[in-house]
Enzyme design. Sequence first.
Site, PDB file in Angstrom:
ATOM      1  N   ARG A 178      50.058  54.587 -18.959  1.00  0.00           N
ATOM      2  CA  ARG A 178      51.343  54.229 -19.555  1.00  0.00           C
ATOM      3  C   ARG A 178      51.155  53.231 -20.677  1.00  0.00           C
ATOM      4  O   ARG A 178      50.111  52.604 -20.792  1.00  0.00           O
ATOM      5  CB  ARG A 178      52.244  53.623 -18.470  1.00  0.00           C
ATOM      6  CG  ARG A 178      52.678  54.635 -17.446  1.00  0.00           C
ATOM      7  CD  ARG A 178      53.569  54.020 -16.402  1.00  0.00           C
ATOM      8  NE  ARG A 178      52.913  52.925 -15.706  1.00  0.00           N
ATOM      9  CZ  ARG A 178      53.472  51.770 -15.441  1.00  0.00           C
ATOM     10  NH1 ARG A 178      54.713  51.554 -15.818  1.00  0.00           N
ATOM     11  NH2 ARG A 178      52.827  50.819 -14.804  1.00  0.00           N
ATOM     12  N   GLU A 209      34.124  35.700 -11.321  1.00  0.00           N
ATOM     13  CA  GLU A 209      33.931  37.063 -10.829  1.00  0.00           C
ATOM     14  C   GLU A 209      33.140  37.890 -11.840  1.00  0.00           C
ATOM     15  O   GLU A 209      33.529  37.993 -13.000  1.00  0.00           O
ATOM     16  CB  GLU A 209      35.313  37.677 -10.578  1.00  0.00           C
ATOM     17  CG  GLU A 209      35.277  39.037  -9.960  1.00  0.00           C
ATOM     18  CD  GLU A 209      36.693  39.508  -9.573  1.00  0.00           C
ATOM     19  OE1 GLU A 209      37.520  38.685  -9.126  1.00  0.00           O
ATOM     20  OE2 GLU A 209      36.964  40.705  -9.751  1.00  0.00           O
ATOM     21  N   ASP A 244      45.710  50.384  -2.995  1.00  0.00           N
ATOM     22  CA  ASP A 244      46.297  49.069  -2.766  1.00  0.00           C
ATOM     23  C   ASP A 244      46.622  48.933  -1.280  1.00  0.00           C
ATOM     24  O   ASP A 244      46.685  49.923  -0.534  1.00  0.00           O
ATOM     25  CB  ASP A 244      47.570  48.912  -3.612  1.00  0.00           C
ATOM     26  CG  ASP A 244      47.247  48.381  -5.008  1.00  0.00           C
ATOM     27  OD1 ASP A 244      46.279  47.611  -5.136  1.00  0.00           O
ATOM     28  OD2 ASP A 244      47.961  48.743  -5.963  1.00  0.00           O
ATOM     29  N   ARG A 250      54.834  45.253 -22.754  1.00  0.00           N
ATOM     30  CA  ARG A 250      56.268  45.061 -22.447  1.00  0.00           C
ATOM     31  C   ARG A 250      56.922  44.375 -23.634  1.00  0.00           C
ATOM     32  O   ARG A 250      56.375  43.381 -24.129  1.00  0.00           O
ATOM     33  CB  ARG A 250      56.427  44.189 -21.211  1.00  0.00           C
ATOM     34  CG  ARG A 250      55.864  44.846 -19.980  1.00  0.00           C
ATOM     35  CD  ARG A 250      55.969  43.911 -18.799  1.00  0.00           C
ATOM     36  NE  ARG A 250      55.240  44.480 -17.684  1.00  0.00           N
ATOM     37  CZ  ARG A 250      54.955  43.829 -16.578  1.00  0.00           C
ATOM     38  NH1 ARG A 250      55.376  42.580 -16.418  1.00  0.00           N
ATOM     39  NH2 ARG A 250      54.297  44.404 -15.612  1.00  0.00           N
ATOM     40  N   ARG A 298      31.433  50.227  -8.382  1.00  0.00           N
ATOM     41  CA  ARG A 298      31.166  48.920  -8.975  1.00  0.00           C
ATOM     42  C   ARG A 298      31.227  47.900  -7.843  1.00  0.00           C
ATOM     43  O   ARG A 298      32.039  48.024  -6.924  1.00  0.00           O
ATOM     44  CB  ARG A 298      32.226  48.560 -10.031  1.00  0.00           C
ATOM     45  CG  ARG A 298      32.293  49.523 -11.176  1.00  0.00           C
ATOM     46  CD  ARG A 298      31.108  49.460 -12.089  1.00  0.00           C
ATOM     47  NE  ARG A 298      31.066  48.240 -12.885  1.00  0.00           N
ATOM     48  CZ  ARG A 298      30.005  47.884 -13.607  1.00  0.00           C
ATOM     49  NH1 ARG A 298      28.903  48.619 -13.607  1.00  0.00           N
ATOM     50  NH2 ARG A 298      30.045  46.777 -14.334  1.00  0.00           N
ATOM     51  N   TYR A 304      40.533  54.150  -4.876  1.00  0.00           N
ATOM     52  CA  TYR A 304      41.075  52.802  -4.925  1.00  0.00           C
ATOM     53  C   TYR A 304      42.466  52.851  -4.298  1.00  0.00           C
ATOM     54  O   TYR A 304      43.328  53.618  -4.742  1.00  0.00           O
ATOM     55  CB  TYR A 304      41.178  52.245  -6.358  1.00  0.00           C
ATOM     56  CG  TYR A 304      41.805  50.880  -6.295  1.00  0.00           C
ATOM     57  CD1 TYR A 304      41.032  49.776  -5.984  1.00  0.00           C
ATOM     58  CD2 TYR A 304      43.181  50.716  -6.421  1.00  0.00           C
ATOM     59  CE1 TYR A 304      41.614  48.519  -5.827  1.00  0.00           C
ATOM     60  CE2 TYR A 304      43.768  49.468  -6.260  1.00  0.00           C
ATOM     61  CZ  TYR A 304      42.969  48.381  -5.969  1.00  0.00           C
ATOM     62  OH  TYR A 304      43.534  47.147  -5.786  1.00  0.00           O
ATOM     63  N   ARG A 321      36.852  37.257 -14.726  1.00  0.00           N
ATOM     64  CA  ARG A 321      37.994  36.373 -14.458  1.00  0.00           C
ATOM     65  C   ARG A 321      37.571  35.205 -13.572  1.00  0.00           C
ATOM     66  O   ARG A 321      36.513  35.253 -12.936  1.00  0.00           O
ATOM     67  CB  ARG A 321      39.147  37.143 -13.813  1.00  0.00           C
ATOM     68  CG  ARG A 321      38.798  37.865 -12.537  1.00  0.00           C
ATOM     69  CD  ARG A 321      40.000  38.658 -12.005  1.00  0.00           C
ATOM     70  NE  ARG A 321      39.646  39.424 -10.821  1.00  0.00           N
ATOM     71  CZ  ARG A 321      40.508  40.115 -10.091  1.00  0.00           C
ATOM     72  NH1 ARG A 321      41.775  40.163 -10.410  1.00  0.00           N
ATOM     73  NH2 ARG A 321      40.103  40.781  -9.027  1.00  0.00           N
TER      74      ARG A 321
END
Length: 383
Positions: free
Chosen positions: A173, A300, A350, A177, A249, A348, A279
């Site tokens: 997408r 990380e 959530d 924003r 990974r 993956y 991060r």
Amino acid sequence: MTDKVLMVGAGLSGAVIGRRLAEAGHSVTVMDARDHVAGNCHTRRDPQTGVLVHVYGPHIFHTDDAEVWEYVNTFETFLPFKNRVKTTSQGAVYSLPINLHTINQFYGRTFRPEEARAFIETQADTSITDPQTFEDQALRFVGPDLYEAFFKGYTEKQWGCSPTELPASILKRLPVRFNYDDNYFFHRFQGMPEGGYTAMVERILDHPGIDVHLETAFDPADAGDWDHVFWSGPLDGFFGYELGRLGYRTLDFEEFRSTGDWQGCAVMNYGDRDIPYTRITEHKHFSPWESHEGSVLYREFSRECGPDDIPYYPIRLVAEKAMLGDYVARAKDQRNVTFVGRLGTYRYLDMDVTIREAMDTAAIWLEARQAGQPAPVFARDPL
Ligand SMILES: Cc1cc2nc3c(=O)[nH]c(=O)nc-3n(C[C@H](O)[C@H](O)[C@H](O)COP(=O)(O)OP(=O)(O)OC[C@H]3O[C@@H](n4cnc5c(N)ncnc54)[C@H](O)[C@@H]3O)c2cc1C
């Protein structure tokens, strides 16, 4: 009749399915190779500072699934939490996901929403009509400047390859924003478990029909000892990696400590290629209702997963999908095993999706059991 059922893995998949089956009267054993429950969502109190640490990386709960939200709230109090991520790029700090604030700051402008939309369209590379790669897709959406600052370096570090080698579908997408909404997730329900995910999973597993064995690695050769096995370990691991290893990974977390507030937010991304980490997470910010003098932080790093590493993100490019197809075909010969969860289905997932799938898997299994039908090897097609 009571079945003797084994859950391999005490993560969300094993815990939720185990609980449902125990409530239906089955005798459930849960084994995990690790010394704790909750799998990769595991949270632990740091003894020195008292900070609740997300041991395997930051986990924020977000969902549109009202039933899943009600389920987790049955076992733990969730307090409101919005993930507001920042990124350091080219010597400045910006708001993520790219929003009107990011655009105005990056270009030094004061655009209103429709002005920003029109401006970004002038930046986008409209000569790309059928984007094939991640890079094409990003250039098509946002143009070279925002792509370089916010996507290119970060993606190279995260995936260990050029964005020209990744499919366009990763960036489906428009990743921008045109308002000041900097909440990372869109979902209706978002929050953090007050006592951590491990406390929640311990309560899910707290049932007289469930027996938990930690630091106990299960050998798939012993599957015949059980009426049924739910395997939430790696799909290729079940078969001793006979056809090769599915690509993942892995992450390395370099812990460091501080006092007070080190970075002012929970997650700070680093977009520049020459900074080796992706991060930094400051864990105390995941529990803003708590107060601690000390602070625990993770740098990380992402890299290719070796045989002794923890698999984190499935790669799922063309070669991996071919190997996955071969493992799925082998799995379908199993009589008393169901492959579940992020590793068992090589996707993956959530946490909310993991819980939803676990609830559905338990329901399908119980129905099949009642009808005297064989249980499905996969409740969801992993391909
Ligand atoms: C870095 C990272 C960040 C994430 N952040 C978020 C987030 O912000 N929000 C969100 O909703 N989701 C997030 N997730 C996803 C979340 O971690 C998963 O949804 C969840 O962990 C899946 O649970 P699971 O039970 O399927 O797998 P796991 O949690 O991996 O549990 C599997 C368990 O099986 C055990 N096991 C494997 N093989 C064996 C064996 N042979 N014998 C015994 N035990 C075995 C393992 O030790 C492990 O404990 C994130 C994932 C990652 C990698």
